[in-house]
Design a protein around this motif. Structure first.
Motif, PDB file in Angstrom:
ATOM      1  N   ILE A  59      50.770  49.357  31.448  1.00  0.00           N
ATOM      2  CA  ILE A  59      49.501  48.671  31.165  1.00  0.00           C
ATOM      3  C   ILE A  59      49.875  47.345  30.505  1.00  0.00           C
ATOM      4  N   THR A  60      49.997  46.320  31.318  1.00  0.00           N
ATOM      5  CA  THR A  60      50.441  45.010  30.838  1.00  0.00           C
ATOM      6  C   THR A  60      49.300  44.162  30.314  1.00  0.00           C
ATOM      7  N   GLU A  61      48.070  44.538  30.628  1.00  0.00           N
ATOM      8  CA  GLU A  61      46.894  43.895  30.037  1.00  0.00           C
ATOM      9  C   GLU A  61      45.673  44.784  30.237  1.00  0.00           C
ATOM     10  N   PHE A  62      44.712  44.665  29.336  1.00  0.00           N
ATOM     11  CA  PHE A  62      43.483  45.446  29.448  1.00  0.00           C
ATOM     12  C   PHE A  62      42.432  44.646  30.208  1.00  0.00           C
ATOM     13  N   SER A  63      42.844  44.102  31.330  1.00  0.00           N
ATOM     14  CA  SER A  63      41.947  43.363  32.208  1.00  0.00           C
ATOM     15  C   SER A  63      42.418  43.514  33.644  1.00  0.00           C
ATOM     16  N   MET A  64      41.468  43.655  34.547  1.00  0.00           N
ATOM     17  CA  MET A  64      41.737  43.635  35.979  1.00  0.00           C
ATOM     18  C   MET A  64      40.394  43.512  36.671  1.00  0.00           C
ATOM     19  N   THR A  65      40.197  42.386  37.325  1.00  0.00           N
ATOM     20  CA  THR A  65      38.899  42.138  37.938  1.00  0.00           C
ATOM     21  C   THR A  65      39.005  42.009  39.450  1.00  0.00           C
ATOM     22  N   GLY A  66      37.910  42.341  40.117  1.00  0.00           N
ATOM     23  CA  GLY A  66      37.831  42.188  41.564  1.00  0.00           C
ATOM     24  C   GLY A  66      37.465  40.762  41.937  1.00  0.00           C
ATOM     25  N   LYS A  67      37.195  40.547  43.204  1.00  0.00           N
ATOM     26  CA  LYS A  67      36.969  39.197  43.716  1.00  0.00           C
ATOM     27  C   LYS A  67      35.547  38.697  43.483  1.00  0.00           C
ATOM     28  N   PHE A  68      34.570  39.576  43.383  1.00  0.00           N
ATOM     29  CA  PHE A  68      33.179  39.147  43.386  1.00  0.00           C
ATOM     30  C   PHE A  68      32.527  39.335  42.021  1.00  0.00           C
ATOM     31  N   LEU A  69      32.706  38.361  41.133  1.00  0.00           N
ATOM     32  CA  LEU A  69      32.034  38.338  39.826  1.00  0.00           C
ATOM     33  C   LEU A  69      32.139  39.675  39.095  1.00  0.00           C
ATOM     34  N   ASP A  70      33.345  40.187  39.009  1.00  0.00           N
ATOM     35  CA  ASP A  70      33.579  41.483  38.370  1.00  0.00           C
ATOM     36  C   ASP A  70      33.709  41.302  36.859  1.00  0.00           C
TER      37      ASP A  70
END
Length: 496
Positions: A256-267
């Motif tokens: 877990i290198t960061e507590f962020s991961m977003t998709g392509k469409f305004l996630d």
């Protein structure tokens, strides 16, 4: 006789005037020298702004100590100084707040992200010596693990001491300063010396007494990234990557290198992080993992709701993340802009408690977050940490330890304080003369630590395992190897 301009000439005259004004303003933004009075006005502006809105002002350093440092700097400024010297002086006012979320940076117009050239080296400190961790220069003969002695004829120890003045860390955490000045060496070198076309490195190859001196070109971020893909692809740790390390002993490692991961469409709510994390725990259950190593190294934080999404796979009972939130009364309209109309009118109700200059919200329940039922992990968990663990990551680690989740914590002391941090919301403001950007937290967040197991100011590992030279030379990971061997020996001992 009255002369008149035709519409075209009039338009061109106005356009020329606008362009001259624009160039004049740009030149003002690109000033290379500032008067003593300009620097002093920026110092006063910065200090006053911090005192008004920063929730951690005088938390880690007393008002008397800060004022003494401020006055000492203020009284030394009696002549014009250049851009980088101005940055160095104002940095001291920022880093001496001693909060890791508070920082100062150049105006975007000063050093363009795409075109600015950086020193193509990343370092690592091992036993008070500095080694080359990553070489992104075009000269591949300067190998990883070489001891760095000088940069541009400046002894490395002296250089690193200067760079640490630019690093903000909780309570002046020295290990964090070491971590960032080496791990993000190009960024901090730029702050000290500005942009250079090339640098000279003096180094010693591993297991030799011969000293080498090389001159290498500084490179843009795009050039460095291109080399990284070719030369160090095997060293990357993709976020939320799961690897079965030992199928016989059912050992796996989750990065877990960061507590962020977003998709392509305004996630904006990080639904991708939630989906991928769930998929990993489906695999963990499928492979019947008994020992899960969670590697948090280098995780500077991220989206706070992802803490809940992670911890619900480990906690057998309901839990709450936050004990309290607070901000300064004078920061109210900085947080809730008057033009928003709705929030400024209603947010008072959420922060009804008052204490001195602060408004507070306190959670009264400790069971708001419900655990995962079907995918709840019931094996043993081991956390790997280092000084790069900060913000949401430190939040996670301290809560997890307090809830008794990790069997052991292995690695190095983390970078963030145990109690909580100054975070959640921020303001970036610009100093009037130098135009430096100041990044300032607006809220104080206290973690929910009902059992108060964590007595140290910074979370300490159960087993301290530092990175070493052998790891650099062989491209292995000593802390992971240590953890896996510890698990194997523990299993073997139980079988005897």
């Amino acid at each position: 006789m009255i002369s008149t301009l035709n519409p075209f000439h009039y338009f061109m005259q106005k356009l020329l005037f606008i362009l001259l004004i624009s160039f004049s303003l740009q030149a003002q933004n690109q000033k290379n020298t500032f008067t003593a009075e300009e620097i002093k006005r920026d110092m006063a502006f910065l200090k006053n702004r911090f005192e008004k809105i920063h929730p951690g002002m005088y938390y880690y350093i007393s008002k008397d100590a800060y004022n003494q440092m401020y006055d000492s700097l203020y009284n030394t400024i009696n002549q014009p100084i250049n851009y980088l010297e101005a940055f160095k002086i104002l940095s001291k006012l920022v880093t001496n707040v001693k909060d890791g979320h508070t920082n100062i940076r150049f105006n975007k117009k000063r050093f363009d992200k795409k075109s600015t050239k950086h020193v193509p080296f990343y370092l690592r400190k091992i036993n008070n010596k500095y080694y080359l961790a990553l070489n992104y220069s075009r000269d591949s003969t300067i190998i990883r693990g070489s001891e760095v002695l000088q940069i541009n004829d400046e002894p490395i120890e002296h250089l690193m001491t200067q760079l640490k003045d630019f690093v903000s860390s909780d309570n002046g955490n020295i290990t964090t300063k070491d971590y960032y000045t080496t791990g993000v060496f190009p960024n901090y070198y730029l702050k000290l010396y500005g942009e250079l076309d090339s640098i000279k490195i003096t180094y010693r190859l591993p297991k030799t007494d011969v000293i080498y001196i090389k001159k290498v070109a500084c490179l843009t971020t795009a050039e460095i990234n291109k080399t990284s893909v070719k030369r160090y692809k095997s060293l990357t740790r993709p976020n939320l990557a799961l690897k079965i390390i030992d199928s016989v002993n059912h050992i796996a490692k989750l990065d877990i290198t960061e507590f962020s991961m977003t998709g392509k469409f305004l996630d904006v709510s990080n639904q991708k992080f939630k989906r991928v994390l769930k998929a990993r725990f489906i695999d963990i259950k499928k492979h019947k993992i008994e020992h899960l190593i969670v590697d948090f190294r280098g995780n500077g934080g991220g989206y706070i709701p992802n803490i809940t999404r992670f911890l619900k796979y480990f906690s057998p009972k309901p839990f709450t993340l936050v004990d309290s939130l607070a901000f300064k009364k004078k920061a109210y309209f900085t947080l809730f802009k008057p033009q928003w109309i709705g929030p400024p009118l209603v947010m008072w109700a959420g922060f009804m408690k008052r204490k001195g200059e602060f408004l507070y919200h306190v959670n009264t329940k400790n069971d708001k977050q419900k655990p995962e039922k079907e995918l709840l992990y019931q094996g043993k968990t081991y956390f790997i940490t280092d000084p790069g663990c900060y913000s949401a990551t430190t939040f996670t680690l301290n809560l997890a330890k307090d809830m008794g989740i990790p069997e052991k914590i292995i690695g190095q002391q983390v970078g963030g304080a145990t109690w909580g941090s100054f975070a959640v919301n921020w303001q970036d403001f610009k100093l009037p003369n130098t135009k430096f950007i100041i990044h300032t937290p607006l809220m104080k967040i206290n973690h929910r630590l009902p059992n108060q197991i964590n007595k140290d100011f910074f979370l300490q590992p159960d087993y301290e395992v530092n990175r070493n030279l052998d790891e650099l030379l062989k491209n292995n990971t000593s802390v992971t190897d240590f953890t896996v061997e510890m698990i194997r020996q523990s299993k073997a001992a139980r079988l005897r």
